[in-house]
Structure formats: structure tokens, C-alpha cells
Design a protein around this motif. Sequence first.
Motif, PDB file in Angstrom:
ATOM      1  N   ARG A  20      -1.451  -3.631  -2.851  1.00 56.07           N
ATOM      2  CA  ARG A  20      -0.772  -4.026  -4.087  1.00 56.07           C
ATOM      3  C   ARG A  20      -0.147  -2.788  -4.717  1.00 56.07           C
ATOM      4  NH1 ARG A  20      -4.060  -7.229  -8.388  1.00 56.07           N
ATOM      5  NH2 ARG A  20      -3.308  -9.016  -7.228  1.00 56.07           N
ATOM      6  N   TRP A  80       5.800  -8.653 -15.517  1.00 55.32           N
ATOM      7  CA  TRP A  80       5.084  -8.438 -16.774  1.00 55.32           C
ATOM      8  C   TRP A  80       5.946  -8.952 -17.919  1.00 55.32           C
ATOM      9  CZ3 TRP A  80       0.280  -7.039 -18.012  1.00 55.32           C
ATOM     10  CH2 TRP A  80       0.009  -6.602 -19.306  1.00 55.32           C
ATOM     11  N   PRO A  97       4.290  -1.718 -17.697  1.00 55.53           N
ATOM     12  CA  PRO A  97       4.434  -2.357 -16.384  1.00 55.53           C
ATOM     13  C   PRO A  97       5.715  -3.196 -16.312  1.00 55.53           C
ATOM     14  CG  PRO A  97       2.288  -2.836 -17.350  1.00 55.53           C
ATOM     15  CD  PRO A  97       3.107  -2.186 -18.409  1.00 55.53           C
ATOM     16  N   TYR A 103       6.778  -4.762 -12.679  1.00 56.32           N
ATOM     17  CA  TYR A 103       6.493  -5.684 -11.582  1.00 56.32           C
ATOM     18  C   TYR A 103       5.165  -5.319 -10.932  1.00 56.32           C
ATOM     19  CZ  TYR A 103      11.517  -6.637 -11.798  1.00 56.32           C
ATOM     20  OH  TYR A 103      12.775  -6.957 -12.214  1.00 56.32           O
ATOM     21  N   ARG A 104       4.519  -6.331 -10.378  1.00 58.37           N
ATOM     22  CA  ARG A 104       3.333  -6.111  -9.551  1.00 58.37           C
ATOM     23  C   ARG A 104       3.570  -6.847  -8.237  1.00 58.37           C
ATOM     24  NH1 ARG A 104      -2.555  -7.341 -11.871  1.00 58.37           N
ATOM     25  NH2 ARG A 104      -1.886  -9.501 -11.628  1.00 58.37           N
ATOM     26  N   THR A 156       2.260  -7.772  -4.340  1.00 54.19           N
ATOM     27  CA  THR A 156       1.220  -7.867  -3.332  1.00 54.19           C
ATOM     28  C   THR A 156       1.945  -8.024  -2.004  1.00 54.19           C
ATOM     29  OG1 THR A 156      -0.256  -8.936  -4.912  1.00 54.19           O
ATOM     30  CG2 THR A 156      -0.853  -9.069  -2.583  1.00 54.19           C
ATOM     31  N   TRP A 176       0.762 -10.972 -16.908  1.00 53.74           N
ATOM     32  CA  TRP A 176       1.459 -11.135 -15.629  1.00 53.74           C
ATOM     33  C   TRP A 176       1.841 -12.596 -15.433  1.00 53.74           C
ATOM     34  CZ3 TRP A 176       3.314  -7.020 -13.543  1.00 53.74           C
ATOM     35  CH2 TRP A 176       2.656  -5.807 -13.660  1.00 53.74           C
ATOM     36  N   TYR A 209       6.457   0.485 -12.774  1.00 50.28           N
ATOM     37  CA  TYR A 209       6.550   0.689 -14.222  1.00 50.28           C
ATOM     38  C   TYR A 209       7.993   0.908 -14.659  1.00 50.28           C
ATOM     39  CZ  TYR A 209       1.522   1.288 -13.969  1.00 50.28           C
ATOM     40  OH  TYR A 209       0.193   1.074 -13.749  1.00 50.28           O
ATOM     41  N   CYS A 247       4.586   4.775  -9.177  1.00 49.14           N
ATOM     42  CA  CYS A 247       3.945   3.465  -9.153  1.00 49.14           C
ATOM     43  C   CYS A 247       2.449   3.629  -8.893  1.00 49.14           C
ATOM     44  CB  CYS A 247       4.580   2.582  -8.081  1.00 49.14           C
ATOM     45  SG  CYS A 247       4.497   3.231  -6.410  1.00 49.14           S
ATOM     46  N   THR A 262       1.965  -1.573  -8.323  1.00 47.13           N
ATOM     47  CA  THR A 262       2.422  -1.890  -9.672  1.00 47.13           C
ATOM     48  C   THR A 262       3.551  -0.933 -10.022  1.00 47.13           C
ATOM     49  OG1 THR A 262       0.178  -2.578 -10.280  1.00 47.13           O
ATOM     50  CG2 THR A 262       1.722  -2.154 -12.076  1.00 47.13           C
TER      51      THR A 262
END
Length: 166
Positions: A12, A84, A23, A25-26, A28, A89, A16, A113, A14
Motif C-alpha cells: 500500500r 481522501w 493525504p 490518494y491511498r 493498494t 478515505w 500526499y 509517499c 499513501t
Amino acid sequence: MSYIIYGTARSRITLYEVDGTTPKYRVTLQRETKEGLSLVFKPEGAAHQLGSGANWAKSWTHRNFRASLDLRWNYGKNSLLETWTSGAWSAPVITLTPTVLSLIFTWAFQSPCLVEPHMDKAYTFSAQPDPGKALALNDTKGVAHKDLALSLIATEVAPLPDWASL
């Protein structure tokens, strides 16, 4: 022969905003293909030669280790993308992995990140993409992207993690 298995969950990342704290986007990432993840800890420091001729020795000034993560996939399929918004989220959206890699390159060059090499382990580090490696999209007959790769290098040096406590 013995093996050390470090994590089985996916990676994963993250991303910024440019300020480095908010934040954006995150991601996976899709599961790596066989032998597709390489987590390396390169020793940082300087070597000095002491003496010369027949009598000499090397002295090493150690400054800890710099983590780097290399991920490789045979084919780009689907990853999960969260945004975000309003302090939380969003629900994960299935997104093509090449699109996600493009987001990582776009945002992580502006601000480091947060990288979780395996989500089931408590090890993270801040990183940016390796500027020496470009995002390459190779088509297979216009159907899929093949041989995708992502290289992330830690922005700070740190001691090796305590693997027993992870």
C-alpha cells in the motif's frame, strides 16, 4: 535450510499533497507476481583507507540503512484507489494498475509517499520514485500492459527494523 517469510498481504502507498502532510490518494497495488517484490536495505556511509603499501586497513563510517522497494508485475491488472475527502478515505475503487503507477509517479516526485511493503506488517517508510527508472508501459497487442515495474527509495536512513516484533 530455513526461510524467513515477511508478510503476505499486498503493498500500500499513501500519496500526499505538495505540502507533504495532507493525504491525497491511498493505493493498494495488485499482488506482485512471483519474485516481484524486493525490499532492500543498502548500508549508507563512507569507506576510508588507513595506511598504504603493505600495511593498510579499511575503516567504515556507518550511517544506518536506506530502504528501497522494487515491485514488478508480468501484466498490469487492477489495483485499489482511495481518495481522501472530508477527513476520511472514500470507498476503494478498482483502477487499472498502470493508471495507479502514473499517479504514484506524478505525486511522489512532488512529496514523499508513505510505503507499506506489506499491509499485514507494521513496517513503513517515506520514499520517492527512483529518478533513474522511468515509468515504462509496454503493450501486448494493444490489450494489456506488460512488464510493469515500480522502484521507491527511502528519503531517510534508519536502523534495520526488528523483524521479530513485526
